[in-house]
Design a protein around this motif. Structure first.
Motif, PDB file in Angstrom:
ATOM      1  N   THR A  15      71.821  36.443  28.039  1.00  0.00           N
ATOM      2  CA  THR A  15      71.362  38.066  29.045  1.00  0.00           C
ATOM      3  C   THR A  15      71.278  39.231  29.856  1.00  0.00           C
ATOM      4  O   THR A  15      71.001  40.066  29.240  1.00  0.00           O
ATOM      5  N   ASP A  45      66.664  32.646  33.447  1.00  0.00           N
ATOM      6  CA  ASP A  45      66.528  33.690  32.436  1.00  0.00           C
ATOM      7  C   ASP A  45      65.414  34.605  32.274  1.00  0.00           C
ATOM      8  O   ASP A  45      65.229  35.933  32.490  1.00  0.00           O
ATOM      9  N   GLU A  91      66.511  35.498  22.734  1.00  0.00           N
ATOM     10  CA  GLU A  91      67.791  35.038  23.282  1.00  0.00           C
ATOM     11  C   GLU A  91      67.618  33.776  22.778  1.00  0.00           C
ATOM     12  O   GLU A  91      65.852  32.685  24.204  1.00  0.00           O
TER      13      GLU A  91
HETATM   14 MG   LIG Z   1      70.702  33.045  28.669  1.00  0.00          MG
END
Ligand SMILES: [Mg+2]
Ligand SMILES: Nc1nc2c(ncn2[C@@H]2O[C@H](COP(=O)(O)OP(=O)(O)OP(=O)(O)O)[C@@H](O)[C@H]2O)c(=O)[nH]1
Length: 197
Positions: A15, A45, A91
Motif C-alpha cells: 500500500t 487500505d 493491490e
Molecule cells: Mg496493503
C-alpha cells in the motif's frame, strides 16, 4: 491502458508503494484507478487510499486470484467503461498469487492493456517467511516483472544480501531493486523502472 499488479506478502509495503506510484502518475495528470482486495472485514487500505483522493474500488470477502476472479473482471470492465483511466493499480491480499490475477485479467475480452506484476518483498522479515513458506513465497514472486526489496531502512546489509541470494537461488533472479518506501530511498529509480517496464 496500463495495469500494474502490486503483489507481495502481508505487510511487505504494497500500500505504501502503491500510494507513491499513484501519486507519481497523478502529478503528471494521468488518471489512476485503484483496486484493493482485502481479505479481512475492515478495509484499512481502501480507506487510506481513498483518503488521498484516488478513485478506489474495494473487493472484500475473498481473494481476487481465486474466489473473486469474476468480481475482479467486472470491476475492471466497470472502471474502464465509466472512468477511462490511463492506469489501474491493483493491490491483492498478501496471500494472493499475482500471476493468477494476470490470467484472470487476460480473460477479459477486448481489453486494450499493457500489464505487469511488481513483486514486493520485506527485506527485514523475508528470512522468516522464506524459511516457513518457501514454496508459497517462490510461487508468489516468480512471475514478477520487477522485484522491489522494501524496508532497506530497517534491514541490515547482511539481511539484504541474504534476500538477494535466496531469490537468486530459488527464482533465478538478480535484478532486484532495494527501496525504502518509508524514507524514499531508491524509490525514484524504482518508480521509473515500474513505469518504463
Ligand atoms: Mg496493503
Ligand atoms: N521501516 C519501514 N517500514 C515500512 C516501509 N514501507 C512500509 N512500511 C511499514 O510497514 C507496514 C506495512 O506497510 P503496508 O504498505 O501497509 O504493507 P502492505 O503490503 O500493503 O500490507 P497488507 O496490505 O496488510 O498486506 C506499515 O506500518 C508501513 O508503514 C519501509 O520502507 N520501511
Amino acid at each position: 491502458m496500463r495495469i500494474h499488479v502490486l503483489g507481495g506478502f502481508l505487510g511487505s509495503g504494497k500500500t505504501t508503494i502503491l500510494m507513491k506510484l499513484a501519486s507519481s502518475y497523478a502529478r503528471e495528470g494521468r488518471k489512476v484507478s485503484i483496486i484493493v482486495n482485502e481479505a479481512g472485514d475492515i478495509g484499512v487500505d481502501g480507506a487510506t487510499i481513498k483518503g488521498d483522493g484516488f478513485n478506489t474500488t474495494e473487493l472484500p470477502d475473498g481473494c481476487i486470484c481465486c474466489s473473486l476472479t469474476v468480481s475482479l473482471q467486472e470491476a475492471i470492465v466497470n472502471i474502464v467503461d465509466q472512468l477511462h483511466p490511463d492506469v489501474i493499480i491493483i493491490e491483492p491480499t498478501g496471500l494472493a498469487i499475482p500471476s493468477r490475477i494476470v490470467e484472470a485479467i487476460d480473460g477479459i475480452k477486448d481489453l486494450d492493456k499493457e500489464m505487469d506484476i511488481i513483486g514486493v518483498v520485506d527485506a527485514h522479515r523475508f528470512g522468516i517467511f522464506a524459511d516457513k513458506k518457501p514454496t508459497f513465497i517462490t510461487e508468489q514472486i516468480r512471475g514478477s516483472d520487477l522485484i522491489l526489496m522494501n524496508k532497506i531502512d530497517v534491514a541490515t546489509p547482511e539481511q539484504q544480501e541474504s534476500v538477494r541470494r535466496w531469490i537468486a537461488d530459488n527464482i533465478g533472479r538478480s535484478d532486484i531493486i532495494g527501496v525504502s518506501a518509508k524514507t524514499g530511498d531508491g524509490m525514484e529509480e524504482a518508480l521509473e523502472a515500474i513505469r518504463n517496464d
